[in-house]
Design a protein around this motif. Structure first.
Motif, PDB file in Angstrom:
ATOM      1  N   THR A 175       0.855  -1.184   0.000  1.00  0.00           N
ATOM      2  CA  THR A 175       0.000   0.000   0.000  1.00  0.00           C
ATOM      3  C   THR A 175       0.888   1.231   0.000  1.00  0.00           C
ATOM      4  O   THR A 175       2.044   1.172   0.436  1.00  0.00           O
ATOM      5  CB  THR A 175      -0.918   0.036   1.232  1.00  0.00           C
ATOM      6  OG1 THR A 175      -0.114   0.012   2.403  1.00  0.00           O
ATOM      7  CG2 THR A 175      -1.853  -1.145   1.240  1.00  0.00           C
ATOM      8  N   LEU A 176       0.336   2.347  -0.484  1.00  0.00           N
ATOM      9  CA  LEU A 176       1.183   3.500  -0.747  1.00  0.00           C
ATOM     10  C   LEU A 176       1.100   4.598   0.305  1.00  0.00           C
ATOM     11  O   LEU A 176       1.590   5.689   0.098  1.00  0.00           O
ATOM     12  CB  LEU A 176       0.828   4.083  -2.115  1.00  0.00           C
ATOM     13  CG  LEU A 176       0.988   3.094  -3.278  1.00  0.00           C
ATOM     14  CD1 LEU A 176       0.766   3.810  -4.600  1.00  0.00           C
ATOM     15  CD2 LEU A 176       2.339   2.424  -3.256  1.00  0.00           C
ATOM     16  N   GLY A 177       0.450   4.284   1.419  1.00  0.00           N
ATOM     17  CA  GLY A 177       0.353   5.294   2.465  1.00  0.00           C
ATOM     18  C   GLY A 177      -0.787   4.942   3.391  1.00  0.00           C
ATOM     19  O   GLY A 177      -1.541   4.014   3.113  1.00  0.00           O
ATOM     20  N   PRO A 178      -0.917   5.682   4.467  1.00  0.00           N
ATOM     21  CA  PRO A 178      -1.973   5.381   5.438  1.00  0.00           C
ATOM     22  C   PRO A 178      -3.356   5.332   4.794  1.00  0.00           C
ATOM     23  O   PRO A 178      -4.173   4.505   5.151  1.00  0.00           O
ATOM     24  CB  PRO A 178      -1.887   6.541   6.424  1.00  0.00           C
ATOM     25  CG  PRO A 178      -0.510   7.055   6.302  1.00  0.00           C
ATOM     26  CD  PRO A 178      -0.082   6.816   4.898  1.00  0.00           C
ATOM     27  N   ASN A 179      -3.588   6.224   3.836  1.00  0.00           N
ATOM     28  CA  ASN A 179      -4.906   6.256   3.201  1.00  0.00           C
ATOM     29  C   ASN A 179      -5.340   4.918   2.637  1.00  0.00           C
ATOM     30  O   ASN A 179      -6.512   4.584   2.667  1.00  0.00           O
ATOM     31  CB  ASN A 179      -4.924   7.292   2.066  1.00  0.00           C
ATOM     32  CG  ASN A 179      -5.273   8.667   2.586  1.00  0.00           C
ATOM     33  OD1 ASN A 179      -5.544   8.824   3.771  1.00  0.00           O
ATOM     34  ND2 ASN A 179      -5.258   9.656   1.720  1.00  0.00           N
ATOM     35  N   SER A 180      -4.392   4.175   2.064  1.00  0.00           N
ATOM     36  CA  SER A 180      -4.772   2.867   1.561  1.00  0.00           C
ATOM     37  C   SER A 180      -4.410   1.760   2.545  1.00  0.00           C
ATOM     38  O   SER A 180      -5.025   0.701   2.537  1.00  0.00           O
ATOM     39  CB  SER A 180      -4.151   2.612   0.190  1.00  0.00           C
ATOM     40  OG  SER A 180      -2.775   2.892   0.220  1.00  0.00           O
ATOM     41  N   ALA A 181      -3.433   2.005   3.405  1.00  0.00           N
ATOM     42  CA  ALA A 181      -2.999   0.954   4.325  1.00  0.00           C
ATOM     43  C   ALA A 181      -4.090   0.605   5.333  1.00  0.00           C
ATOM     44  O   ALA A 181      -4.347  -0.566   5.604  1.00  0.00           O
ATOM     45  CB  ALA A 181      -1.732   1.375   5.053  1.00  0.00           C
ATOM     46  N   HIS A 182      -4.738   1.615   5.884  1.00  0.00           N
ATOM     47  CA  HIS A 182      -5.744   1.334   6.915  1.00  0.00           C
ATOM     48  C   HIS A 182      -6.885   0.472   6.419  1.00  0.00           C
ATOM     49  O   HIS A 182      -7.178  -0.569   7.006  1.00  0.00           O
ATOM     50  CB  HIS A 182      -6.266   2.641   7.519  1.00  0.00           C
ATOM     51  CG  HIS A 182      -5.215   3.442   8.215  1.00  0.00           C
ATOM     52  ND1 HIS A 182      -5.430   4.709   8.690  1.00  0.00           N
ATOM     53  CD2 HIS A 182      -3.923   3.160   8.503  1.00  0.00           C
ATOM     54  CE1 HIS A 182      -4.312   5.175   9.230  1.00  0.00           C
ATOM     55  NE2 HIS A 182      -3.390   4.254   9.124  1.00  0.00           N
TER      56      HIS A 182
END
Ligand SMILES: Nc1ncnc2c1ncn2[C@@H]1O[C@H](COP(=O)(O)OP(=O)(O)OP(=O)(O)O)[C@@H](O)[C@H]1O
Ligand SMILES: Nc1ncnc2c1ncn2[C@@H]1O[C@H](COP(=O)(O)OP(=O)(O)OP(=O)(O)O)[C@@H](O)[C@H]1O
Ligand SMILES: [Mg+2]
Ligand SMILES: [Mg+2]
Lengths: 289, 259, 365, 365, 259
Positions: free
Chosen positions: A191-198
């Protein structure tokens, strides 16, 4: 005394990762007793960003800190600023060569493709063969670079392994579940950052795959830190944004006041945060890390 | 003389710089058809909109059955028994005849706190009322948009009569209608009047007015030009009054008689 | 006065031509299509169904509000921004200010519905098209959301709501699942697959019906009942069909429109609350472009953009189509960027079909 | 037959009440405001003027298209996607396929105007509201743009156009600057600041008027002339005012509308080409939300959303206001998230004012 | 007998399942006013829309001055000298009188490849033509929306006459007008006819028709009910023909005479 600097990022208003940098310039500003403004194109349109750079140089600040989101777009305005005699430090995305070409003093950051490539190397070492790259910001060029680096390191074709997940967390979560459902062989997630990781994490938890498949992400947040401790996320690529915000301000201030300047570029990342080194990172995740 | 069903006393209405009504008095009795005539822009529509609560009068007093009233919305006027069929019909073409018929006064059934429209009853009443007006609908769910102009007019009148109007106001109901439809509407007015309702009938057409009117009031540029009783006035005189008596005269010759 | 020059239409044809016919056909078509191309991809397993079910339910929640509002003759471009705003309000109140979750949720509902009312009030008082007024609020609310969240937390994403929500009664109403027992039993007897590996081995892959879906169903049923069976529903149609005419017969058009703006805001807040409770965080960018998606669902469902005509069931089917297509393309393994192309195509196709149906109903030319 | 009941309006008042009056007042207000709060921030230095000038010019380019289209009674939500699409087409053709730049630019114009015509054709043939049709194209074009650029280059940004454009005649027309000599001279005599060091020492900080600005001025003048002075302009008003009535008196309404859709596409392509030539790269996310921005400029400029009324000059002033406010807030050092709040506020304020003015002109109630 | 200006031979027009016109023949001569009467939905508007190029006839032949023609757009009909004033006026309220007057045929000046409207000329002609019709405009830039119904009608007629129409078609020009406005319009028709133009005048109102008509044709449900010359027919007969002769009779008594 009381110099004025401007930091210009390419991130849209809503990108939470930039908080750390905003906090960093705040801290640096207070410590050095200078004024630092943060500016960004509201929708993340790089053409708008170029305008902001032009605008910033029109106000004649004592220094400009800028990301190289796209070398082509920014070279005109940044070169103009440099030619006007404004010291420029580049940060975050972009390469050191590009920074030199722009005539910047130095570059503090992490090249996106290389970071993705490094992550891919790790995944390959863990035996991953097929992956999915959850791109929540597909229209942003840097995001695709990360996925591409990852794919290249694994030696596979990127193709439809990168999914356009959209920004909405429910959308991301459901798209990831749908993808995992229909591609049972996937053994690595990037994932490329918290926005997609969460949301991706939520999707993995729901399907009982959290901790089962290899999961790497860019950037850090408190939730990601928890997941790393729990063994659900294998690693987070940390480019230490705090440094990207803090160092340029300190360096520019000193350069303005005393003309001193370190030689060479600074690599703030990529650093890999895993279960082993999470403890020290965790406390400030999302705020200073 | 009994009290009028509705009485308007020296009503004025201004729209910004425009003085649409400059002191108009008017009344209507039970079982009477009072015609309101006048040129374009004379203020007829404005006047009856005031009467039916759409506009508030700038000045003047309104009395219903002798009582002073002030309507703050068309609903109030309806409650007071004043039903209006507007020039622009006030029907919603995409909705069914039943829904249009009952609009604003839907019959309801309830169960505990829940209330819903009693469609069975509503449909039945609609069909009955329409056929008593001589219109046979294919079905009550038919959209009003599929009806002809005359049929729509009849729905609007039937609705007004059904809700126990004491006064029925019709704004140029015949201007867009053909001969047959016109005589239908006139006959309906006649029927309604005979049932004891007071009718206010607005028209440009002197002959339509003469056909059903008991009294005639002519408006001109926001002023009354006087009221006349049936039999006291000839169509030609009425027409002259409407036109202001001038200009028209010189055309009369070549055009012959009333237009 | 019936006219012998017009042929009579058959009873079957009459029964069929209703606003939602297009959406019904569309739904069937879409399901057949995905059965064929993605039938064996897990799309129709319990887990797969839950997957697109939840997505569709989300669309349905905002579509119901947009549908009623559109039938009442207005529309609302600020829905997406409202979603972001509501979420951030809840998170700030509960996490930053330490209010209990239930109070924060209620506060968010109150604030958002007040904004909805303001929208409506402006539209009615100024007589401006709702496109413009709500476009202004699209910007204003989004700006406020970002500004507020940065001001109070110096972040645009606010986490920690999940912890705050532990044991809260209202939180469960938005983020929980129901029928857990039933699903466990279904899993035990093998009707539903169970996890075969990982920490939740033995549990059914679908552990209940999410409250999100319950909300969606509830709102759809409520909306449908309101619209077709009640006096207020009649007024909604009337306000959208011809506001002036409705006013003349005593329908309180202004009240109807303002209430519908508030209902739209209510739906947006339900959406936002469910999302915040599910993910435990609120972010300033939530809900981007949702206003368009809601409008698309409604229009696919057969409503008329200019008001006065439409169906809540249609809008719900529109949401189902939207959700199934969006998720189905993933199951089918299509290039995900092509989703938008598909969506546009379906939209045009659906609207043309609906126009044709509507002309048959109303005799309009 | 004049009516003695209506007071006569004075000549001055009559001369003042024109569609663009609101925008003129707005412009003055905005300039005064920024003079006061940001007068010493460099906003009104040569470089600062160039900065907001270029931004305003960009808005103006798309606003002219949107304005004429809106007056003709339609509007186009696909402008933003079209901008992204056009840029990517140029970049793919020139960088990936190796075509000369001029050919790529022409190809992009042809393709985009064909899509514009398709938009118009669909709107006219199906009788659907343009909102729906162009909303579909908003999605379709954005999807195609991403898909195309990933398919051909595995990236969503395509660089290298600048190198390919060296010495190309058409490229200069979109990316160059004019009056270099004049500005050099102004720099030499000290009217304009010059670079004080580096490779460009001695050159003026603003080295000429960018072609973008020239295009904007050209399009505004052309649009204004077309609309107010020519037969075709009369037809544009007529098509938007009452298409049926216009048709009856022999105005080729369909042709007018389709041409206006094509013109809007043309403007979007000009925007895209200038951007690509200036920055040397195209990206799939270019132009996001530009459709709204164009509409906002036009509406601030006094045009009626429902068509038949408006002014190109007004739209251009709307663009100027938009540009000055957007950049001015940066100069003034305001929190950038508040920009949207401002924008929304200005929009509502401007529209209310314009409505008032319009009522005075037309006697409409 | 000279050739008619325009001749319609057995025209049929179908709209999907609706047969709006089922074989209508009709002609108009120079300097003649030919009235077309009929109930609502008789097909009058459809018929004249066919004549003026808005609809294409499903069947039948049209001849202008003896030549077969087929119009593919209203423009073609205008070129052939057929000018129409539609029931729904075909004026655009937000635009100025001049722009409306010249719409579709704007006078142009040119310089090289550039062409623009000659507003000076256009304004002057508009003012002149309007005042020759008896209407004094405040200014030619005035929006049409600010004019009264009668004034708008006059703009439309003036426009048609100015563009050298050979045939002028008027679709219910008087239905929404007051007495004075009506007699103005009728007088205008009279004037136009005397200048040698053929006029087709559509109305519901028998008396308006009798006032200016030379010949009368009654349409009923898409069929002609025959044509009569002035003086050969009485208003009552004409009215009976329009209504189909039935139903109406029984109302006559109570309403008295022609409506
Ligand atoms: N809302 C309004 N605001 C301003 N002026 C108005 C308004 N409504 C009506 N008027 C003006 O008031 C005058 C009277 O109009 P009204 O519609 O009452 O005339 P009318 O007698 O019904 O005419 P017609 O026979 O054409 O229906 C006209 O000059 C009209 O322009
Ligand atoms: N475009 C159309 N499509 C289908 N049916 C139509 C169309 N236009 C007219 N009709 C039908 O054709 C018939 C004739 O209509 P038309 O408008 O010509 O009547 P009219 O004589 O002008 O009536 P009125 O006196 O009310 O103006 C009507 O039944 C009408 O419903
Ligand atoms: Mg009236
Ligand atoms: Mg007609």
């Amino acid at each position: 005394e009381n110099e004025k600097f401007v930091l210009i990022s390419h991130a849209p208003d809503s990108d939470s990762w930039w908080n750390v940098i905003k906090n960093a310039i705040q801290v640096a500003g207070d410590q050095m007793d200078v004024e630092v403004e943060y500016r960004n194109p509201p929708t993340g349109d790089l053409a708008d960003m170029a305008r902001i750079v032009e605008q910033a140089s029109a106000t004649n600040p004592d220094g400009i800190i800028v990301t190289i989101a796209d070398f082509n777009v920014l070279q005109g305005p940044v070169k103009d600023a440099v030619d006007k005699g404004i010291p420029v430090i580049t940060i975050n995305s972009g390469t050191q060569e590009q920074s030199e070409k722009l005539g910047a003093l130095m570059h503090v950051g992490q090249p996106e493709y290389d970071a993705g490539f490094g992550a891919g190397k790790r995944a390959a070492a863990a035996g991953a063969k097929s992956f999915v790259c959850v791109n929540h910001y597909i229209t942003n060029p840097a995001s695709v670079e990360r996925c591409r680096g990852f794919a290249d390191a694994l030696g596979v074709e990127l193709g439809s392994q990168m999914i356009d997940s959209g920004q909405d967390p429910s959308e991301v979560k459901n798209k990831v579940s749908a993808y995992l459902n229909s591609h049972q062989d996937v053994d690595a997630v990037l994932t490329l950052g918290p926005n997609s990781a969460h949301p991706t994490l939520a999707a993995l938890r729901d399907s009982g795959l959290a901790g089962e498949i290899m999961f790497g992400t860019f950037d850090l947040s408190s939730e990601i830190a928890d997941a790393i401790k729990a063994g659900e996320i294998d690693f987070a690529i940390d480019q230490q944004p705090y440094l990207q915000g803090y160092l340029p301000v300190v360096i520019l201030t000193n350069y303005a006041r005393y003309g001193v300047l370190p030689s060479g570029h600074i690599n703030s990342g990529p650093g890999f945060i895993t279960k082993d080194n999470i403890a020290q990172v965790e406390k400030y995740a999302g705020e200073y890390r | 003389m009994s009290t009028p069903l509705i009485e308007m006393d020296n009503i004025e209405k201004h729209f910004g710089p425009v003085i649409a009504l400059g002191g108009v008095s008017f009344n209507v009795m039970e079982g009477e058809c009072h015609c309101l005539l006048g040129d374009n822009g004379a203020g007829k529509s404005t006047f009856i909109k005031t009467m039916s609560g759409v506009h508030k009068p700038t000045k003047g007093v309104m009395r219903v059955s002798g009582q002073d009233v002030a309507f703050s919305s068309p609903r109030d006027a309806m409650e007071a028994g004043i039903a209006t069929v507007y020039q622009d019909l006030a029907m919603i073409p995409l909705m069914s005849v039943t829904r249009n018929f009952w609009m604003g006064r839907e019959p309801r059934k309830s169960f505990g706190p829940f209330k819903w429209i009693d469609f069975k009853h509503a449909n039945k009443v609609t069909m009955d009322e329409m056929s008593s007006m001589g219109i046979n609908l294919r079905e009550p769910e038919q959209a009003v948009g599929t009806l002809s102009g005359g049929e729509r007019q009849t729905v609007a009148i039937a609705r007004a009569v059904h809700f126990g109007a004491k006064v029925l106001i019709l704004d140029e109901p015949t201007s867009a209608l053909g001969v047959r439809q016109t005589s239908n509407v006139l006959a309906t007015i006649d029927r309604v009047r005979k049932s004891g309702i007071g009718v206010i009938f607005i028209t440009h057409n002197v002959r339509h007015a003469m056909a059903v009117g008991d009294r005639f009031t002519v408006l001109n540029r926001g002023q009354t030009h006087g009221t006349a009783k049936r039999g006291e006035i000839k169509p030609e005189e009425l027409q002259d009054m409407m036109a202001g008596g001038q200009e028209l005269a010189q055309l009369e010759g070549s055009l012959g008689g009333t237009v | 006065m019936s006219d012998e020059r017009i042929k009579q239409v058959s009873a079957i044809r009459r029964a069929m031509i209703r606003p939602e016919l297009g959406a019904i056909c569309g739904t069937i078509l879409v399901f057949v299509f995905f059965f064929m191309i993605a039938g064996d991809s897990g799309m129709f397993s319990a887990e797969g169904v839950q997957n697109w079910g939840v997505v569709s339910a989300q669309f349905a929640i905002i579509a119901v509000g947009a549908c009623l509002l559109m039938i009442a003759g207005e529309f609302d471009l600020s829905v997406g921004s409202m979603i972001g705003f509501a979420g951030v309000v809840i998170a700030i109140l509960s996490v930053q200010w330490g209010l209990p979750i239930w109070l924060s949720i209620i506060a968010a509902f109150v604030v958002c519905m007040a904004i909805g009312a303001l929208n409506g009030f402006l539209v009615i008082k100024t007589g401006l098209p709702s496109f413009i007024v709500t476009l202004a609020f699209l910007y204003i609310l989004r700006g406020l959301t970002i500004w507020l969240s940065i001001l109070t937390t110096r972040q645009t994403i606010i986490g920690g709501v999940k912890e705050a929500a532990e044991g809260d009664p209202l939180a469960w109403l938005f983020g929980g699942v129901i029928f857990k027992g039933l699903f466990q039993w279904l899993g035990d007897i093998g009707v539903i697959e169970t996890f075969t590996r990982g920490s939740r081995m033995g549990q059914p892959v679908v552990d209940g019906i999410p409250m999100l879906v319950v909300w969606a169903l509830g709102l759809v049923i409520f909306g449908h009942w309101l619209l077709t069976k009640t006096r207020f529903g009649n007024w909604i149609f009337a306000s959208g069909g011809d506001a002036q005419a409705a006013r003349y017969v005593g329908v309180p058009v202004n009240r109807v429109k303002i209430l519908m703006f508030m209902f739209t805001a209510f739906c947006a807040t339900v959406f936002a609350t469910c999302q915040v409770m599910e993910f435990g965080s609120a972010a300033a960018d939530r809900g981007l472009l949702k206003e368009f998606e809601a409008i698309i669902c409604v229009v696919i469902g057969g409503a008329l953009l200019t008001g006065g005509y439409g169906s809540v069931i249609g809008a719900a089917l529109g949401a189902l189509i939207f959700g199934v297509v969006q998720q189905g393309l993933f199951f089918a393994g299509a290039e995900s960027s092509l989703f938008r192309v598909f969506l546009g195509g379906i939209l045009i196709f659906a609207v043309i079909m609906n126009t044709y149906i509507r002309r048959m109903i109303t005799g309009e030319r």
